[in-house]
Write a protein that holds these residues in place. Structure first.
Motif, PDB file in Angstrom:
ATOM      1  N   ALA A   1       0.826  -1.214   0.000  1.00 48.96           N
ATOM      2  CA  ALA A   1       0.000   0.000   0.000  1.00 48.96           C
ATOM      3  C   ALA A   1       0.859   1.262   0.000  1.00 48.96           C
TER       4      ALA A   1
ATOM      5  N   CYS B   1       1.659  -8.566   2.683  1.00 44.86           N
ATOM      6  CA  CYS B   1       0.508  -8.110   3.464  1.00 44.86           C
ATOM      7  C   CYS B   1      -0.732  -8.932   3.123  1.00 44.86           C
TER       8      CYS B   1
ATOM      9  N   THR C   1      -4.702  -9.724   2.176  1.00 38.66           N
ATOM     10  CA  THR C   1      -5.646  -9.125   1.229  1.00 38.66           C
ATOM     11  C   THR C   1      -6.656  -8.253   1.965  1.00 38.66           C
ATOM     12  N   GLN C   2      -6.992  -7.091   1.364  1.00 34.33           N
ATOM     13  CA  GLN C   2      -7.952  -6.184   1.992  1.00 34.33           C
ATOM     14  C   GLN C   2      -9.332  -6.837   2.102  1.00 34.33           C
TER      15      GLN C   2
ATOM     16  N   CYS D   1     -12.842   3.822   4.065  1.00 32.17           N
ATOM     17  CA  CYS D   1     -12.666   2.819   5.116  1.00 32.17           C
ATOM     18  C   CYS D   1     -13.633   3.131   6.251  1.00 32.17           C
TER      19      CYS D   1
ATOM     20  N   ARG E   1     -12.751  -1.281   9.926  1.00 29.53           N
ATOM     21  CA  ARG E   1     -11.636  -1.602   9.035  1.00 29.53           C
ATOM     22  C   ARG E   1     -12.066  -2.436   7.828  1.00 29.53           C
TER      23      ARG E   1
ATOM     24  N   ASP F   1      -5.815   1.099   6.393  1.00 29.18           N
ATOM     25  CA  ASP F   1      -4.410   0.796   6.673  1.00 29.18           C
ATOM     26  C   ASP F   1      -4.238  -0.713   6.799  1.00 29.18           C
ATOM     27  N   ASN F   2      -3.247  -1.267   6.069  1.00 32.42           N
ATOM     28  CA  ASN F   2      -3.062  -2.720   6.108  1.00 32.42           C
ATOM     29  C   ASN F   2      -2.322  -3.182   7.354  1.00 32.42           C
TER      30      ASN F   2
ATOM     31  N   CYS G   1       0.858  -3.531   8.024  1.00 35.62           N
ATOM     32  CA  CYS G   1       2.031  -4.405   7.857  1.00 35.62           C
ATOM     33  C   CYS G   1       3.194  -3.652   7.213  1.00 35.62           C
TER      34      CYS G   1
END
Length: 644
Positions: free
Chosen positions: A350, A412, A414-415, A434, A438, A478-479, A481
């Motif tokens: 990201a 990371c 997957t969203q 978002c 989350r 925000d991921n 990671c």
């Protein structure tokens, strides 16, 4: 006698041309030219995701675009080996660079003939994200999309222009590397040639690095910076909809390419060979000169007729074939990696396009450059034989596999992307938000949001998004990671360094295992195989693998555009998996070349031993014969004395 008689005239070109009769200056100019040429390559690859987002291209389509310069290169590279000894090589390099410069200018043309960039949230009356809200409308999303398609240029017709520019870039680049390498190897001292080529290869690696760094800087400017007034757009460069000024870098690179082509008009066709302390070097040069004269007597028709036979003769050299195949595997890995590594970092961790290109240009490529230079220094310092070079390449590639394998597991998750309100939202909408739990939505409308909170034309958040979501923040989630990016870059840079140790070494293996008269032709076949088996198919293959990991494709005017969301685990496994696959292929070929050289060496030792035995036996027989003759003469002398 002709060559000897011509030696007193050799100082004249030095007095008349001065600097242009110096091989060191040629190496400098050629390094600058290849730096400019590969700056274009690095900049294009650094702009892949930007051009993809701007015109809605798929990764496979961008892979084809990135590789299309190899089409013209592949078609014409065959004739380089024929015309290499007949034409004015420096002048051909300069003309080719000018053609390449024209191609780069053409690549930037679509920006000037196409309209402004339109994205979700922009319209003629308001700024920001208002048009992506969920609201009651008198027209359906499909009707709204049709109206936009009728009003705006979708940019579907610019792809052929990109291809034509890449085609000219490839055609112009045909003579640059083969002519340059053969020119340096012909007129440089034999011991210095590997060092010069090592410098040249290292300098050419800096070109893509500068390209990535330039894209990192240029893409911070909005794409329509020349068409909009200051502050007309509220997008930031970390917005998923952001498109940077990709065209600006091509204008800069084309200008540099044009300027660096000019000195080649002044280099001589044949340069005075670099002075050397080794006396045996002159006969080889004279032999090459006589070989050139013989080659010039062959017509183009005869060359084309004999081409398949010469190719088969060259490919029957097992060391040449195996080393070239090893290089093809590594080149395929590099081609795919260079094309989509920026996109991988951008999607996997990201990050913005500017940051991703800065990582590649500032870490990965310098690591590869250091590896290439270290390989050239080791080759020159220890004077490695062909067999020792094969051992070095095999070990280096094997170690790089060990460092590349852990990259499969560093990434990371997957969203979590969801959709609540689908029926009243446009399929073309892409403005990620978002929510508090989350979960990411591709637009405020898909999250069910009806109100946006603003402050000085900046969206703070979206409210009234329904009982399940509550409110939403602009931008993707925000991921969590970011800490995984550092170990990934460390391992990938070490992999680049170790694998690059084999670059200069493998090139010198080729130059030392073919006859001098076949050197130019062998290099021509090598570069042709690079293009046919690596540079052409690899970016398309990588692009296709990336497209198969897409979860949600974009839509525009009832046409599928670029991918919005990927399955990141699948993306990582397929992208890094292809990298490891090609490195393993290179390892197998280098190892087989070592085994063949080992067998050849053992056969030669056995033959030498047999020859020594034969010589020893022959020597012993001669001694016995001499002794017999001596005894016979002594006996005859005794009889003569007795008779007297």
């Amino acid at each position: 006698m002709t060559a000897i008689e011509g030696n007193p005239q050799t100082p004249r070109p030095r007095r008349s041309m001065g600097l242009f009769n110096n091989i060191k200056f040629f190496v400098l100019c050629h390094g600058m030219l290849q730096l400019s040429q590969l700056l274009v390559s690095g900049y294009l690859k650094g702009s892949i995701t930007t051009i993809e987002r701007r015109y809605g291209f798929s990764s496979q389509k961008m892979g084809l675009l990135a590789a299309f310069n190899e089409v013209g290169n592949t078609v014409l590279i065959v004739f380089v080996s024929f015309f290499g000894s007949r034409v004015h090589r420096p002048r051909c390099i300069g003309i080719g660079a000018m053609i390449a410069s024209m191609g780069v200018f053409l690549i930037a043309l679509p920006h000037f003939i196409d309209g402004k960039y339109n994205y979700t949230g922009i319209n003629s009356n308001t700024k920001g994200n208002g048009s992506s809200l969920c609201q009651s409308q008198n027209i359906s999303p499909v009707e709204e999309s049709d109206q936009k398609c009728n009003q705006n240029n979708t940019g579907n017709g610019v792809y052929p222009i990109f291809l034509l520019g890449q085609l000219l870039l490839g055609i112009g680049g045909v003579p640059i590397q083969p002519f340059g390498i053969s020119y340096i190897d012909d007129f440089a001292e034999k011991r210095s040639s590997p060092f010069y080529l090592g410098i040249l290869f290292a300098v050419t690696v800096i070109g893509p690095a500068f390209g990535y760094m330039m894209s990192s800087a240029v893409l911070r400017f909005f794409v329509d910076v020349d068409k909009m007034s200051l502050g007309e757009t509220n997008l930031k460069n970390d917005d998923p909809r952001w498109v940077g000024a990709w065209w600006l870098g091509f204008l800069i690179a084309a200008t540099l390419l044009l300027l660096t082509s000019l000195p080649y008009m002044f280099f001589p066709r044949k340069m005075s060979r670099e002075e050397t302390e080794e006396a045996p070097a002159e006969p080889s040069t004279e032999k090459m000169m006589h070989g050139t004269v013989t080659t010039e007597e062959v017509s183009l028709t005869e060359f084309l007729k004999s081409f398949p036979r010469i190719v088969m003769r060259t490919l029957r050299n097992p060391i040449y074939l195996l080393v070239v195949l090893a290089q093809v595997n590594l080149a395929a890995m590099v081609a795919g990696l260079a094309t989509f590594m920026g996109k991988f970092i951008e999607k996997q961790f990201a990050k913005t396009s500017s940051f991703s290109n800065m990582m590649i240009g500032g870490i990965n490529i310098p690591s590869a450059m250091l590896g290439i230079m270290a390989g050239g220094v080791i080759l020159r310092r220890f004077g490695l034989s062909v067999r020792s070079s094969a051992v070095m390449c095999t070990i280096a590639v094997f170690v790089s596999i060990m460092f590349a394998t852990p990259l499969l597991f560093i990434g990371c998750p997957t969203q979590n992307v969801s959709e609540i309100n689908v029926h009243n939202c446009s399929e073309e909408a892409f403005n990620p938000v978002c929510v508090s739990n989350r979960v990411e939505f591709r637009s405020p409308c898909h999250a069910g949001c009806k109100i946006e909170m603003r402050c000085a034309d900046k969206v703070l958040n979206y409210t009234d998004c329904g009982p399940l979501t509550g409110f939403a923040s602009p931008g993707p989630c925000d991921n969590g990671c970011n800490n995984r990016l550092i170990p990934f870059m460390i391992l990938s840079s070490i992999t680049c360094f170790v694998a690059s140790l084999s670059h200069t070494t493998s090139f010198m293996m080729i130059l030392r295992t073919v006859t001098p008269e076949d050197k130019s032709f062998a290099l021509g076949i090598q570069f042709m195989l690079f293009r046919v088996l690596a540079f052409l198919p690899a970016p398309v293959l990588y692009g296709r693998a990336i497209d198969t990991a897409c979860r949600l494709w974009g839509k525009k005017c009832n046409t599928t555009t670029s991918c919005h969301y990927y399955n990141l685990d699948m993306f990582r496994h397929r992208f890094i998996g292809l990298q490891i696959f090609f490195i393993c292929g290179g390892f197998v070929c280098f190892f087989l070349s070592f085994m063949v050289l080992r067998r050849i060496n053992s056969t030669q030792q056995r033959n030498e031993k047999m020859n020594n035995q034969i010589k020893s036996e022959s020597s012993q027989e001669m001694k016995d014969v001499k002794q017999m003759v001596s005894k016979s003469n002594g006996h005859c002398n005794t009889q003569r004395v007795l008779r007297k």
